[in-house]
Design a protein around this motif. Structure first.
Motif, mmCIF file in Angstrom:
data_model
loop_
_atom_site.group_PDB
_atom_site.id
_atom_site.type_symbol
_atom_site.label_atom_id
_atom_site.label_comp_id
_atom_site.label_asym_id
_atom_site.label_seq_id
_atom_site.Cartn_x
_atom_site.Cartn_y
_atom_site.Cartn_z
ATOM 1 N N GLN A 113 0.806 -1.218 0.000
ATOM 2 C CA GLN A 113 0.000 0.000 0.000
ATOM 3 C C GLN A 113 0.843 1.274 0.000
ATOM 4 N N THR A 114 0.408 2.256 -0.776
ATOM 5 C CA THR A 114 0.977 3.598 -0.658
ATOM 6 C C THR A 114 0.391 4.239 0.597
ATOM 7 N N GLN A 145 6.879 -2.116 5.446
ATOM 8 C CA GLN A 145 7.365 -2.369 4.099
ATOM 9 C C GLN A 145 8.886 -2.365 3.988
ATOM 10 N N ARG A 177 -2.091 5.985 -8.534
ATOM 11 C CA ARG A 177 -0.747 5.930 -7.941
ATOM 12 C C ARG A 177 -0.501 4.595 -7.253
ATOM 13 N N GLN A 178 -1.549 4.063 -6.634
ATOM 14 C CA GLN A 178 -1.404 2.773 -5.963
ATOM 15 C C GLN A 178 -1.052 1.670 -6.962
ATOM 16 N N GLU A 180 0.197 2.019 -9.973
ATOM 17 C CA GLU A 180 1.520 2.302 -10.560
ATOM 18 C C GLU A 180 2.626 1.859 -9.613
ATOM 19 N N HIS A 181 2.385 2.018 -8.315
ATOM 20 C CA HIS A 181 3.356 1.584 -7.308
ATOM 21 C C HIS A 181 3.534 0.064 -7.355
ATOM 22 N N GLU A 184 5.485 -0.903 -10.409
ATOM 23 C CA GLU A 184 6.904 -0.583 -10.261
ATOM 24 C C GLU A 184 7.623 -1.654 -9.434
ATOM 25 N N LEU A 185 6.995 -2.092 -8.352
ATOM 26 C CA LEU A 185 7.587 -3.137 -7.516
ATOM 27 C C LEU A 185 7.732 -4.445 -8.295
#
Length: 277
Positions: A113-114, A145, A177-178, A180-181, A184-185
């Motif tokens: 989670q962001t 995290q 954004r979540q 996309e995060h 990215e991971l």
């Protein structure tokens, strides 16, 4: 309570347990039988590697006739944790695991989670909480995290239900954004994420969130969670059932490549919605 001090406190708990057990002339196996856990777990408690649940601490007090010292110590340590009582042990175990496998049916897993997404989830479930309370919960979730950034990080396998990707938690911008995060991971190979499509229908873990944890020097453990409580499962037969359920979910999920494409597509759609509002 700081993590270092918490670890030291549980190690003290373990040393005290060993002293009281030996004073009672009981082996680890003998004490384990009387408090309904294995001798192996008594050994892990004594090393400060595993933390006994409150009911186990209470039974230890009865068997060793300690006047409640282990229950009181356990309550004090749990109360000093930023996590819900039922999740406290899980957070400790995550940091020790060599492999984590998680199924998320409704909400993005906490480790992914962001801060914005975590804040939206926490606020929705605690609408009358103070801002200080909300920020404490968000910070504790984000702090967990760190295990994904460590050189000795665990293998992290995640299956998310497609509905989790499509529910606009916090609004389209936060959700974009979540996702996309997460993407990215995945691209950094810090996590392997697959998606269980909605067309699957009924699936092997209809009851809720499921997490499996493996360790280098401890038996595997499973954890299940519903909206208001969680259960840590140590029994080998139950853990085996949980593993089978996860295997069935993995078979039904999309490939990693198709899953990443779906995550990125959903992120793009949320981003488009955000730009038009």
């Amino acid at each position: 309570m700081a993590k270092g001090k918490s670890k030291e406190a549980w190690e003290f708990f373990g040393e005290l347990l060993r002293e009281r057990r030996e004073a009672a002339n009981l082996t680890r196996n003998e004490l384990g039988v009387q408090v309904f856990v294995s001798g192996t777990y008594i050994g892990l408690f004594e090393q400060g590697v595993r933390k006994p649940q409150l009911d186990v601490a209470q039974r230890i007090d009865v068997v060793l006739q300690t006047g409640g010292i282990f229950e009181r110590t356990c309550r004090k340590l749990v109360d000093g944790s930023p996590y819900a009582v039922y999740f406290n042990d899980v957070a400790e175990l995550e940091a020790q695991a060599t492999k984590l496998c998680e199924f998320a049916p409704t909400v993005v897993p906490g480790l992914l989670q962001t801060a914005e997404y975590a804040r939206a989830v926490t606020t929705a479930t605690n609408p009358f909480a103070t801002e200080e309370y909300i920020e404490e919960k968000v910070s504790s979730r984000v702090d967990r995290q760190v295990i994904l950034k460590d050189a000795a990080r665990p293998e992290y396998w995640v299956i998310v239900h497609e509905n989790t990707l499509l529910t606009p938690v916090g609004g389209p911008q936060v959700m974009a954004r979540q996702l996309e995060h997460i993407a990215e991971l995945v691209r950094k190979r810090l996590v392997l994420v697959t998606v269980l499509p909605r067309t699957t229908g009924a699936h092997a873990s209809m009851g809720g969130m499921l997490q499996l944890m493996e360790f280098s020097d401890q038996p595997p453990t499973a954890y299940t969670e519903t909206e208001f409580s969680g259960t840590l499962l140590d029994d080998p037969a139950v853990v085996k059932q949980a593993q089978r359920a996860y295997d069935l979910l993995r078979v039904a999920a999309l490939s990693p490549e198709a899953s990443l494409a779906l995550i990125e597509s959903a992120a793009e759609e949320f981003r488009r919605c955000a730009s038009t509002t």
